[in-house]
Design a protein around this motif. Structure first.
Motif, PDB file in Angstrom:
ATOM      1  N   MET A 161      78.298 -22.817 -29.779  1.00  0.00           N
ATOM      2  CA  MET A 161      77.105 -23.273 -29.055  1.00  0.00           C
ATOM      3  C   MET A 161      77.393 -24.594 -28.350  1.00  0.00           C
ATOM      4  SD  MET A 161      74.472 -22.089 -32.103  1.00  0.00           S
ATOM      5  CE  MET A 161      73.020 -23.017 -31.628  1.00  0.00           C
ATOM      6  N   VAL A 164      79.599 -24.125 -25.223  1.00  0.00           N
ATOM      7  CA  VAL A 164      78.840 -23.590 -24.088  1.00  0.00           C
ATOM      8  C   VAL A 164      77.997 -24.690 -23.447  1.00  0.00           C
ATOM      9  CG1 VAL A 164      76.955 -22.016 -23.442  1.00  0.00           C
ATOM     10  CG2 VAL A 164      78.812 -21.204 -24.928  1.00  0.00           C
ATOM     11  N   ALA A 165      77.316 -25.475 -24.273  1.00  0.00           N
ATOM     12  CA  ALA A 165      76.456 -26.532 -23.731  1.00  0.00           C
ATOM     13  C   ALA A 165      77.269 -27.540 -22.914  1.00  0.00           C
ATOM     14  CB  ALA A 165      75.713 -27.240 -24.872  1.00  0.00           C
ATOM     15  N   THR A 168      78.955 -25.927 -19.663  1.00  0.00           N
ATOM     16  CA  THR A 168      77.966 -25.629 -18.628  1.00  0.00           C
ATOM     17  C   THR A 168      77.505 -26.911 -17.938  1.00  0.00           C
ATOM     18  OG1 THR A 168      77.267 -23.761 -19.990  1.00  0.00           O
ATOM     19  CG2 THR A 168      75.842 -24.356 -18.157  1.00  0.00           C
ATOM     20  N   TYR A 190      75.936 -33.901 -27.716  1.00  0.00           N
ATOM     21  CA  TYR A 190      75.338 -32.641 -28.174  1.00  0.00           C
ATOM     22  C   TYR A 190      74.966 -32.729 -29.652  1.00  0.00           C
ATOM     23  CZ  TYR A 190      74.931 -27.903 -29.926  1.00  0.00           C
ATOM     24  OH  TYR A 190      74.455 -26.785 -30.561  1.00  0.00           O
ATOM     25  N   ASP A 204      70.747 -27.076 -26.666  1.00  0.00           N
ATOM     26  CA  ASP A 204      70.927 -25.630 -26.834  1.00  0.00           C
ATOM     27  C   ASP A 204      69.898 -24.857 -26.009  1.00  0.00           C
ATOM     28  OD1 ASP A 204      73.053 -25.308 -28.800  1.00  0.00           O
ATOM     29  OD2 ASP A 204      71.674 -26.274 -30.215  1.00  0.00           O
ATOM     30  N   ASP A 281      71.694 -17.910 -19.594  1.00  0.00           N
ATOM     31  CA  ASP A 281      71.806 -18.880 -20.684  1.00  0.00           C
ATOM     32  C   ASP A 281      70.475 -19.561 -20.955  1.00  0.00           C
ATOM     33  OD1 ASP A 281      71.988 -20.142 -18.201  1.00  0.00           O
ATOM     34  OD2 ASP A 281      73.350 -21.700 -18.877  1.00  0.00           O
ATOM     35  N   THR A 284      72.137 -21.596 -25.693  1.00  0.00           N
ATOM     36  CA  THR A 284      73.574 -21.451 -25.901  1.00  0.00           C
ATOM     37  C   THR A 284      73.858 -20.165 -26.678  1.00  0.00           C
ATOM     38  OG1 THR A 284      73.315 -22.839 -27.856  1.00  0.00           O
ATOM     39  CG2 THR A 284      74.094 -23.914 -25.834  1.00  0.00           C
ATOM     40  N   LEU A 326      70.858 -23.894 -18.534  1.00  0.00           N
ATOM     41  CA  LEU A 326      70.944 -25.052 -19.423  1.00  0.00           C
ATOM     42  C   LEU A 326      70.946 -26.366 -18.659  1.00  0.00           C
ATOM     43  CD1 LEU A 326      73.682 -23.723 -21.903  1.00  0.00           C
ATOM     44  CD2 LEU A 326      71.244 -24.048 -22.413  1.00  0.00           C
TER      45      LEU A 326
END
Lengths: 381, 138
Positions: A161, A164-165, A168, A190, A204, A281, A284, A326
């Motif tokens: 997760m 991805v955050a 992105t 994060y 997320d 998205d 996440t 996101l």
């Protein structure tokens, strides 16, 4: 099914004039501005349009507002995936002769019209969910993410997760239209951010913005007479397997398990042929469960698949190059914006974040409570 | 009973009247399909498994296992502002079906909430006519 692969093409795409935080513009105005801009991009006029497709607002309201009398309409509204599914519906309608030039629009003043109260406990299903606070996507989707953590390991899922955050956000930092264009995010940022609904940190969760988007789709033949490079539709599939999150057959598999392979099969392609994955998205977790469901990797493997910033700029697997829901924009039903980015990347129009000559994009929308999905395969010659 | 209960309240319909009447008596009842013998949730007169009208009500034991959950830190509705953090959960009933609910506990943390942990039903009287089935660690 008749072979409709490559029979239609997307010929124009655009956002509304301003996106992000746009006070005092109605959702309908976002629709109309995006339609205006997409038609301009396509080199067409509103008088060329004979098919109108949208979600949220029905086409009755939209057509009146924009002053058109469509001969084909489709108000399929199954959440944020709707605008991916509209590609398949427009393809079928154009092939059947119901229309020749279809306009698909989206507009949502999601941020400015934001209302925290919600939830209707009068319907047969929701009366057993809403009274418990099952209201709003972060809470509903957190149920699925927690189950995934149980099956595949909390730290493993958490790392995926976070990857991805962060990846992105790096793409968003390259997109002038992104809400978080100027706000970098580290792994520490994060992990140190606040909780919305555990296991979801704030990053997320997708943005809530004001935005509109539109695309124009027509026959491949007509597309070749227009100014922009046609972006052909090679494959498409759609469907859903539940409505409410508490009735989802498997919280760690979406209906993408059908639509992904089916769309690729129609296109005559495999996962390895995909140059750009545009994956809805909303969260996440949505990306992790979608990559697995589509078959890019096996169950529980998505955190490894996205590890070491593999989906970030310069990474091996190009994904969500706009900055995604996101970090770029997410007005409520985000699917439209996946299409815009895929088309622009395939045309080579994305400036600093442009991939090296991509030919094929898989675009996948998820809607409702991980309920509905639509997958399309887009390509340029 | 809470004087100013301002969360969404279930609105019973013909096919859910029985469920909510029994809940008010602090009993949990499920619909079951007599064609295939499986209980299902949420209640519908025609079963979703076989699309059969050959259905009946059966009383649930109230025993369940925690299937998944979230811990809500940002209230999704004004009625929940005083409750955060609170637990939204999907529980698996002993009879098979899963249902949405809250797990009632003070200061919820992931450490206190193990997937698969045993739960039992409790009822919260929220209006003169409605009691909400919830769950607590058994």
């Amino acid at each position: 099914m008749a072979d409709m692969s490559r029979s239609v093409a997307i010929v124009g795409v655009a956002e509304s004039d301003e996106i992000g935080r746009v006070e005092n513009k109605s959702s309908l105005q976002h629709h109309a501005e995006a339609a205006y801009n997409a038609l301009e991009d396509a080199g067409l006029k509103m008088s060329d349009v004979d098919g109108l497709l949208s979600a949220g607002f029905g086409t009755l309201t939209l057509a009146e507002y924009m002053g058109i009398e469509p001969k084909y309409t489709d108000s399929t509204s199954v959440g944020g995936s709707s605008f991916i599914i509209h590609i398949a519906h427009a393809m079928a309608a154009i092939n059947a002769g119901y229309c020749e030039v279809a306009l698909v629009t989206h507009g949502e003043a999601g941020r400015s019209a934001r209302s925290r109260a919600g939830g209707n406990a009068a319907e047969p299903g929701p009366q057993y969910e809403v009274p418990y606070g099952f209201i709003g996507a972060p809470i509903l989707y957190s149920m699925a993410a927690r189950r995934y953590m149980h099956q595949y390991g909390e730290d493993h899922a958490r790392q995926g997760m976070a990857e991805v955050a962060v990846a992105t956000r790096k793409w968003a930092n390259l997109n002038p239209k992104a809400y978080f264009k100027d706000l970098p995010m580290s792994f520490d940022d994060y992990h140190n951010s606040r909780w919305i609904s555990w296991p979801f940190h704030l990053p997320d969760c997708c943005l809530v913005t004001d935005a509109g988007g539109a695309y124009v789709i027509t026959s491949a033949e007509r597309a070749r007479s227009l100014p922009k490079k046609p972006v052909y539709v090679l494959g498409a599939a759609e469907g859903h397997d539940h409505g409410l999150i508490s009735t989802m057959p498997d919280l760690t598999r979406t209906w993408g398990r059908y639509t992904g392979p089916k769309a690729l099969e129609m296109a005559g392609l495999t996962h390895d042929d995909v140059d750009l994955a545009m994956i809805y998205d909303s969260f996440t977790y949505t990306v992790l469960v979608t990559l697995e469901s589509l078959g890019f990797c096996g169950p529980g493997e998505a955190p490894d698949f996205v590890a070491n910033q593999r989906t970030a700029p310069g990474g091996e697997f190009a994904m969500n190059t706009s900055g995604g829901g996101l970090s770029y924009t997410h007005s409520g039903m985000y699917g439209m914006f996946l299409v815009l980015e895929a088309v622009r990347q395939l045309r080579g129009e994305t400036g600093e974040r442009q991939l090296d000559d991509p030919k094929i994009s898989l675009v996948h929308g998820t809607g409702g409570q991980l309920s509905s999905t639509g997958t399309v395969i887009l390509a340029v010659d | 009973m809470t004087q100013a209960y301002n969360k969404p309240v279930p609105v019973p319909q013909q096919e859910s009247d029985f469920y909510w009447e029994k809940a008010k008596q602090h009993e949990l009842w499920l619909r079951s399909c007599k064609d295939c013998g499986s209980a299902y949730f949420y209640p519908r007169d025609i079963s979703p498994c076989c699309f059969s009208k050959n259905t009946e009500w059966v009383q649930a034991s109230g025993n369940a296992a925690l299937f998944t959950y979230g811990i809500v830190h940002r209230a999704p509705h004004p009625g929940f502002v005083g409750d955060v953090p609170f637990v939204t959960a999907i529980v698996e009933l002993e009879e098979g079906p899963k249902m949405a609910a809250n797990v009632v506990m003070d200061d919820p943390t992931p450490e206190k909430l193990q997937i698969g942990m045993a739960l039992e039903v409790v009822f919260e009287d929220i209006t003169d006519t409605i009691a909400l089935p919830k769950f607590r660690p058994a």
